[in-house]
Design a protein around this motif. Structure first.
Motif, mmCIF file in Angstrom:
data_model
loop_
_atom_site.group_PDB
_atom_site.id
_atom_site.type_symbol
_atom_site.label_atom_id
_atom_site.label_comp_id
_atom_site.label_asym_id
_atom_site.label_seq_id
_atom_site.Cartn_x
_atom_site.Cartn_y
_atom_site.Cartn_z
ATOM 1 N N MET A 49 0.830 -1.211 0.000
ATOM 2 C CA MET A 49 0.000 0.000 0.000
ATOM 3 C C MET A 49 0.862 1.257 0.000
ATOM 4 S SD MET A 49 -3.437 -0.670 2.241
ATOM 5 C CE MET A 49 -2.586 -1.059 3.766
ATOM 6 N N TRP A 50 1.982 1.224 0.725
ATOM 7 C CA TRP A 50 2.903 2.363 0.706
ATOM 8 C C TRP A 50 3.444 2.585 -0.706
ATOM 9 C CZ3 TRP A 50 8.552 2.218 2.902
ATOM 10 C CH2 TRP A 50 9.143 3.480 2.729
ATOM 11 N N LEU A 51 3.863 1.481 -1.354
ATOM 12 C CA LEU A 51 4.379 1.576 -2.722
ATOM 13 C C LEU A 51 3.316 2.114 -3.664
ATOM 14 C CD1 LEU A 51 6.483 0.994 -4.937
ATOM 15 C CD2 LEU A 51 5.650 -1.376 -4.979
ATOM 16 N N GLN A 52 2.098 1.618 -3.530
ATOM 17 C CA GLN A 52 1.056 2.059 -4.453
ATOM 18 C C GLN A 52 0.711 3.533 -4.254
ATOM 19 O OE1 GLN A 52 -2.438 -0.347 -4.669
ATOM 20 N NE2 GLN A 52 -3.311 0.880 -6.305
ATOM 21 N N ARG A 53 0.686 3.985 -3.020
ATOM 22 C CA ARG A 53 0.416 5.405 -2.780
ATOM 23 C C ARG A 53 1.519 6.275 -3.390
ATOM 24 N NH1 ARG A 53 -3.765 6.362 0.609
ATOM 25 N NH2 ARG A 53 -4.528 4.587 1.838
ATOM 26 N N THR A 54 2.749 5.766 -3.366
ATOM 27 C CA THR A 54 3.858 6.500 -3.969
ATOM 28 C C THR A 54 3.685 6.580 -5.478
ATOM 29 O OG1 THR A 54 5.353 5.780 -2.207
ATOM 30 C CG2 THR A 54 6.360 6.590 -4.238
ATOM 31 N N VAL A 55 3.334 5.451 -6.102
ATOM 32 C CA VAL A 55 3.119 5.436 -7.551
ATOM 33 C C VAL A 55 1.938 6.327 -7.925
ATOM 34 C CG1 VAL A 55 2.493 3.988 -9.526
ATOM 35 C CG2 VAL A 55 4.146 3.148 -7.839
ATOM 36 N N ARG A 56 0.906 6.298 -7.108
ATOM 37 C CA ARG A 56 -0.263 7.136 -7.397
ATOM 38 C C ARG A 56 0.095 8.619 -7.365
ATOM 39 N NH1 ARG A 56 -6.094 7.157 -4.142
ATOM 40 N NH2 ARG A 56 -7.278 8.232 -5.787
ATOM 41 N N ARG A 57 0.963 8.999 -6.434
ATOM 42 C CA ARG A 57 1.332 10.401 -6.282
ATOM 43 C C ARG A 57 2.307 10.870 -7.357
ATOM 44 N NH1 ARG A 57 3.363 9.828 -1.808
ATOM 45 N NH2 ARG A 57 5.591 10.038 -2.272
ATOM 46 N N THR A 58 3.230 9.983 -7.771
ATOM 47 C CA THR A 58 4.304 10.401 -8.672
ATOM 48 C C THR A 58 4.164 9.873 -10.095
ATOM 49 O OG1 THR A 58 5.703 8.500 -8.082
ATOM 50 C CG2 THR A 58 5.906 10.476 -6.724
ATOM 51 N N GLY A 59 3.221 8.958 -10.311
ATOM 52 C CA GLY A 59 3.087 8.337 -11.627
ATOM 53 C C GLY A 59 2.015 8.975 -12.483
ATOM 54 N N SER A 60 1.439 8.194 -13.367
ATOM 55 C CA SER A 60 0.427 8.683 -14.291
ATOM 56 C C SER A 60 -0.775 9.232 -13.536
ATOM 57 C CB SER A 60 -0.022 7.546 -15.219
ATOM 58 O OG SER A 60 -1.123 7.940 -15.997
ATOM 59 N N GLN A 61 -1.279 10.350 -14.002
ATOM 60 C CA GLN A 61 -2.448 10.973 -13.393
ATOM 61 C C GLN A 61 -3.683 10.827 -14.289
ATOM 62 O OE1 GLN A 61 -2.252 12.355 -10.181
ATOM 63 N NE2 GLN A 61 -0.248 11.339 -10.327
ATOM 64 N N SER A 62 -3.637 9.895 -15.223
ATOM 65 C CA SER A 62 -4.764 9.701 -16.132
ATOM 66 C C SER A 62 -5.976 9.171 -15.369
ATOM 67 C CB SER A 62 -4.391 8.725 -17.249
ATOM 68 O OG SER A 62 -4.229 7.412 -16.724
ATOM 69 N N GLU A 63 -7.132 9.298 -15.971
ATOM 70 C CA GLU A 63 -8.365 8.802 -15.346
ATOM 71 C C GLU A 63 -8.300 7.298 -15.152
ATOM 72 O OE1 GLU A 63 -13.172 8.642 -16.313
ATOM 73 O OE2 GLU A 63 -11.883 10.094 -17.333
ATOM 74 N N TYR A 105 -7.782 2.780 -11.338
ATOM 75 C CA TYR A 105 -7.057 1.583 -10.897
ATOM 76 C C TYR A 105 -6.619 1.729 -9.448
ATOM 77 C CZ TYR A 105 -3.100 -1.532 -10.178
ATOM 78 O OH TYR A 105 -2.229 -2.447 -9.637
ATOM 79 N N HIS A 106 -6.039 2.871 -9.096
ATOM 80 C CA HIS A 106 -5.532 3.079 -7.742
ATOM 81 C C HIS A 106 -6.660 3.082 -6.714
ATOM 82 C CE1 HIS A 106 -1.430 3.628 -8.895
ATOM 83 N NE2 HIS A 106 -1.680 4.686 -9.645
ATOM 84 N N ARG A 107 -7.775 3.695 -7.040
ATOM 85 C CA ARG A 107 -8.887 3.739 -6.090
ATOM 86 C C ARG A 107 -9.359 2.330 -5.740
ATOM 87 N NH1 ARG A 107 -10.517 8.246 -9.224
ATOM 88 N NH2 ARG A 107 -11.901 6.925 -10.472
ATOM 89 N N LEU A 108 -9.521 1.496 -6.757
ATOM 90 C CA LEU A 108 -9.984 0.127 -6.526
ATOM 91 C C LEU A 108 -8.933 -0.689 -5.783
ATOM 92 C CD1 LEU A 108 -11.951 -2.214 -6.972
ATOM 93 C CD2 LEU A 108 -10.897 -2.578 -9.213
ATOM 94 N N ALA A 109 -7.683 -0.625 -6.241
ATOM 95 C CA ALA A 109 -6.634 -1.454 -5.657
ATOM 96 C C ALA A 109 -6.309 -1.044 -4.220
ATOM 97 C CB ALA A 109 -5.379 -1.387 -6.517
ATOM 98 N N LEU A 110 -6.332 0.250 -3.926
ATOM 99 C CA LEU A 110 -6.040 0.693 -2.565
ATOM 100 C C LEU A 110 -7.126 0.256 -1.593
ATOM 101 C CD1 LEU A 110 -4.555 4.242 -3.213
ATOM 102 C CD2 LEU A 110 -3.396 2.338 -2.055
ATOM 103 N N ARG A 111 -8.378 0.284 -2.031
ATOM 104 C CA ARG A 111 -9.455 -0.193 -1.156
ATOM 105 C C ARG A 111 -9.328 -1.691 -0.921
ATOM 106 N NH1 ARG A 111 -12.671 3.759 -3.999
ATOM 107 N NH2 ARG A 111 -13.395 2.206 -5.506
ATOM 108 N N LYS A 112 -8.993 -2.422 -1.967
ATOM 109 C CA LYS A 112 -8.802 -3.864 -1.803
ATOM 110 C C LYS A 112 -7.614 -4.155 -0.893
ATOM 111 C CE LYS A 112 -9.233 -6.553 -5.437
ATOM 112 N NZ LYS A 112 -9.082 -7.065 -6.822
ATOM 113 N N GLY A 113 -6.544 -3.362 -1.039
ATOM 114 C CA GLY A 113 -5.366 -3.553 -0.204
ATOM 115 C C GLY A 113 -5.661 -3.284 1.256
ATOM 116 N N ALA A 114 -6.428 -2.227 1.528
ATOM 117 C CA ALA A 114 -6.791 -1.923 2.910
ATOM 118 C C ALA A 114 -7.659 -3.037 3.495
ATOM 119 C CB ALA A 114 -7.528 -0.582 2.974
#
Length: 200
Positions: free
Chosen positions: A128-142, A147-156
């Motif tokens: 989850m830490w890695l994914q939050r980092t990618v979400r903040r610094t990576g692609s900002q496309s819709e 993808y991040h919204r779904l995966a982060l909820r599943k990860g939590a």
């Protein structure tokens, strides 16, 4: 001094390093399975706890590899945060062979299950830490944000189930491992009916 960054070439290098370490983790796990010295099916069947623990851990490592690959599709540059969060994930995954061997050798005892579940929780948090980092610094496309919204909820949710499994292990190791199996269902398919539970 501003943080140095690299583009997709650097991201590819980080992903290749991660692939190599994950391959080593799987290799170590399979090397822990020693063939019986005496002949006969009885001696082979006696190894069922070790093989079962290996199969379970192999599934988990494979799930992390698949999701790591999908996550890095959305990474566009390398930052210190990306490097260290990825290293944290790799470190926690490297503990899985120990937990797997201990679980199998102790035939799913309560203490061994507690150690195993604790080790399973660590990469869940690190991912989850890695994914939050990618979400903040990576692609900002819709597409990436969806993808991040779904995966982060599943990860939590997965981390909560792991933590619940640790508590339930004090009641029964089987209940703890059942929670671990439930987490696998969260992630075993790229898209499944369970995904709808995490949609808005």
């Amino acid at each position: 001094m501003p943080e140095e960054t690299e583009g997709r070439a650097g991201v590819t290098r980080v992903e290749a390093y991660s692939d190599a370490v994950i391959a080593i983790v799987v290799t170590i796990m399979v090397l822990e399975m020693h063939a019986p010295e005496e002949p006969g099916w009885g001696h082979l069947l006696h190894l069922w706890p070790i093989f079962t623990a290996y199969a379970l851990s192999f599934a988990y490592v494979s799930i992390y590899w698949v999701n790591h690959h999908r996550l890095f599709h959305h990474a566009t540059r390398v930052t210190n945060g990306l490097l260290w969060s990825n290293i944290a994930l790799i470190f926690t995954l490297s503990l899985i062979p120990f937990g797997t061997a201990y679980l199998g050798e102790q035939i799913f005892s309560r203490d061994a299950t507690l150690v195993y579940m604790g080790i399973m929780l660590l990469p869940s948090v690190a991912y989850m830490w890695l994914q939050r980092t990618v979400r903040r610094t990576g692609s900002q496309s819709e597409e990436s944000q969806a993808y991040h919204r779904l995966a982060l909820r599943k990860g939590a949710a997965a981390s909560i189930v792991y933590a619940s499994g640790i508590a339930l292990t004090f009641v029964s190791p089987a209940l703890g491992l059942a929670c671990a199996a439930l987490v696998a269902l969260f992630w075993c398919l790229p898209a499944s009916a369970l995904d709808h539970l995490f949609e808005r």
